[in-house]
Design a protein around this motif. Structure first.
Motif, PDB file in Angstrom:
ATOM      1  N   UNK A  49     -14.477 -12.531  15.196  1.00  0.00           N
ATOM      2  CA  UNK A  49     -14.633 -12.894  13.784  1.00  0.00           C
ATOM      3  C   UNK A  49     -15.787 -13.869  13.593  1.00  0.00           C
ATOM      4  N   UNK A  50     -15.988 -14.796  14.550  1.00  0.00           N
ATOM      5  CA  UNK A  50     -17.113 -15.724  14.475  1.00  0.00           C
ATOM      6  C   UNK A  50     -18.428 -14.962  14.601  1.00  0.00           C
ATOM      7  N   UNK A  51     -18.463 -14.015  15.539  1.00  0.00           N
ATOM      8  CA  UNK A  51     -19.689 -13.253  15.766  1.00  0.00           C
ATOM      9  C   UNK A  51     -20.056 -12.436  14.532  1.00  0.00           C
ATOM     10  N   UNK A  52     -19.070 -11.811  13.928  1.00  0.00           N
ATOM     11  CA  UNK A  52     -19.334 -10.973  12.759  1.00  0.00           C
ATOM     12  C   UNK A  52     -19.829 -11.802  11.575  1.00  0.00           C
ATOM     13  N   UNK A  53     -19.216 -12.953  11.358  1.00  0.00           N
ATOM     14  CA  UNK A  53     -19.578 -13.772  10.198  1.00  0.00           C
ATOM     15  C   UNK A  53     -20.873 -14.557  10.404  1.00  0.00           C
ATOM     16  N   UNK A  54     -21.094 -15.053  11.617  1.00  0.00           N
ATOM     17  CA  UNK A  54     -22.209 -15.974  11.836  1.00  0.00           C
ATOM     18  C   UNK A  54     -23.454 -15.300  12.396  1.00  0.00           C
TER      19      UNK A  54
END
Length: 450
Positions: free
Chosen positions: A204-209
């Motif tokens: 989720x961090x990778x997708x958003x950031x």
């Protein structure tokens, strides 16, 4: 400007005007009949905010949307359009303004022409363009060649599109690169960048950031580089794999895309050289500008750092300032001759506080009439907080170390003036020692003359 006026005729109105302008420049005031604006006195943060407002509200942007080309200028894949929309977003502006505030707090000023140059490079920068700045006619070719991703605002803000010589020669970009954004990192951030797509806890961090906002071409390229690196790590000789090189670019993007609510969790400011810059802004600068007091914990941290520099020992106390010297002077590596303890909390005219004086300034009150001041710019604050946390004084900034030792010398001189020693005929000094917890104790040693 003044040189131009000096080249004019020395007599008549020209001489009177020159004298008037010189007086305005010296006094910093407005003349009765002349509107005089000294832009060197305007904070660069204010210049940035005004320039952003004027640039982004220009009606030409609406016309660009209306005349956009599906596969060219201001189309959905146009890097200029993407950069404009990112620059218009509140999160990006907030983080950029924070960097400018920190530049000011590091006593770095940049004129309006440099701010305008930076904004132009952020919007139009591309390493393959003429003069490294894109023209509308270039866009279709970059999209066709799949190189549009190189005109990325997250890289352009640090001059990545420019040659090294040009990048180092532009003052404002050199200032921004002093933060080390892209080169500094944490294990958590690099784990997100390397393993994020396949780790359910990091995805989720990778997708958003990282992935969010990437074009199809740049996303495919990033995935390909990452797969090559993970499947064949032996090809990364001497850390020269293209994916490893791309990590710096991804970290720069993350610095701007990490939301404020995740800044502490992901340790946002650890992506810069100044790990304590965030708390410097929120816990020191902002309260002072609101007319509030700096929290006791922040003052204590600075005092602890000073104690460790002043004594050269791992002192743990932060309730009082230990002013110590060595037998051969005030600049010795280890100073065990205690001259005075100054209470942080108010006590008999003594106290230590941080006040606003153009910069956050540490004020040491030795009594009701004697005080010494240490301006706390960003570098000094970072230096003292790192020393308080255990870093060696010479490991971060030798210049700061020397500044703090000079401040100790000033304190010793002020102490000698405010508390002259009595002439007793004997030599008495207090030897400073530490217990296992780093708490200081002193023992009086008396030397009598035979």
């Amino acid at each position: 400007m003044m040189d131009t006026w000096r080249r004019l005729d020395n007599g008549g109105p020209a001489a009177e005007t020159r004298a008037l302008l010189e007086q305005c420049l010296i006094d910093g005031r407005q003349a009765d009949n002349v509107a005089f604006f000294n832009l060197s006195t305007v904070p660069c943060t204010e210049i940035l905010e005004l320039a952003l407002s004027a640039l982004l509200s220009h009606p030409g942007w609406n016309e660009a949307y209306e005349d956009s080309e599906p596969d060219g200028f201001f189309g959905p894949d146009c890097p200029i359009r993407r950069n404009y929309e990112i620059l218009s977003s509140a999160p990006f502006q907030s983080r950029l303004i924070a960097l400018f505030k920190l530049m000011e707090l590091n006593e770095l000023h940049t004129p309006i022409r440099r701010v305008l140059l930076l904004l132009a490079n952020m919007l139009l920068g591309h390493p393959a363009a003429t003069d490294r700045l894109m023209q509308p006619a270039d866009i279709r070719g970059y999209i066709h060649d799949r190189t549009a991703f190189k005109g990325d605002i997250y890289q352009n803000v640090f001059g990545a599109n420019l040659s090294p010589a040009r990048r180092d020669g532009l003052e404002i970009i050199e200032f921004l690169n002093r933060f080390g954004i892209g080169e500094e990192t944490t294990n958590r951030v690099d784990n997100i960048l390397v393993f994020g797509p396949n780790d359910e806890n990091l995805r989720v961090y990778y997708q958003e950031l990282v992935e969010k906002g990437l074009t199809k071409d740049s996303l495919e390229r990033l995935r390909s580089l990452r797969s090559q690196y993970l499947e064949h790590p032996e090809t990364a000789q001497d850390n020269d794999h293209e994916f490893l090189a791309s990590l710096a670019a991804q970290r720069r993007k993350m610095f701007f895309t990490i939301p404020d609510e995740q800044a502490e969790e992901l340790r946002l400011w650890d992506l810069t050289v100044f790990r304590h810059a965030g708390e410097f802004l929120s816990d020191v600068v902002e309260p002072l500008r609101r007319g509030e007091r700096v929290a006791r914990a922040n003052v204590a941290l600075i005092v602890k750092g000073l104690n460790r520099v002043f004594t050269g020992m791992l002192v743990s106390t932060d309730r009082e300032l230990l002013i110590a010297s060595g037998l051969s002077g005030s600049t010795t590596a280890v100073s065990q001759i205690l001259q005075e303890r100054v209470s942080v909390a108010p006590r008999k005219g003594e106290k230590i506080e941080i006040v606003w004086d153009g910069l956050p300034t540490l004020v040491v009150h030795l009594d009701d009439h004697t005080r010494s001041r240490l301006p706390l710019n960003l570098v000094r604050y970072e230096f003292l907080t790192r020393v308080a946390e255990g870093a060696l004084p010479g490991s971060f900034s030798r210049e700061c170390h020397e500044d703090i030792l000079a401040f100790k010398s000033a304190l010793l001189a002020a102490l000698a003036r405010s508390r002259p020693q009595e002439e007793t005929g004997d030599l008495v000094f207090r030897l400073l020692t530490l217990n296992a917890e780093g708490e200081p104790a002193d023992e009086a040693i008396e030397v009598r003359y035979a």
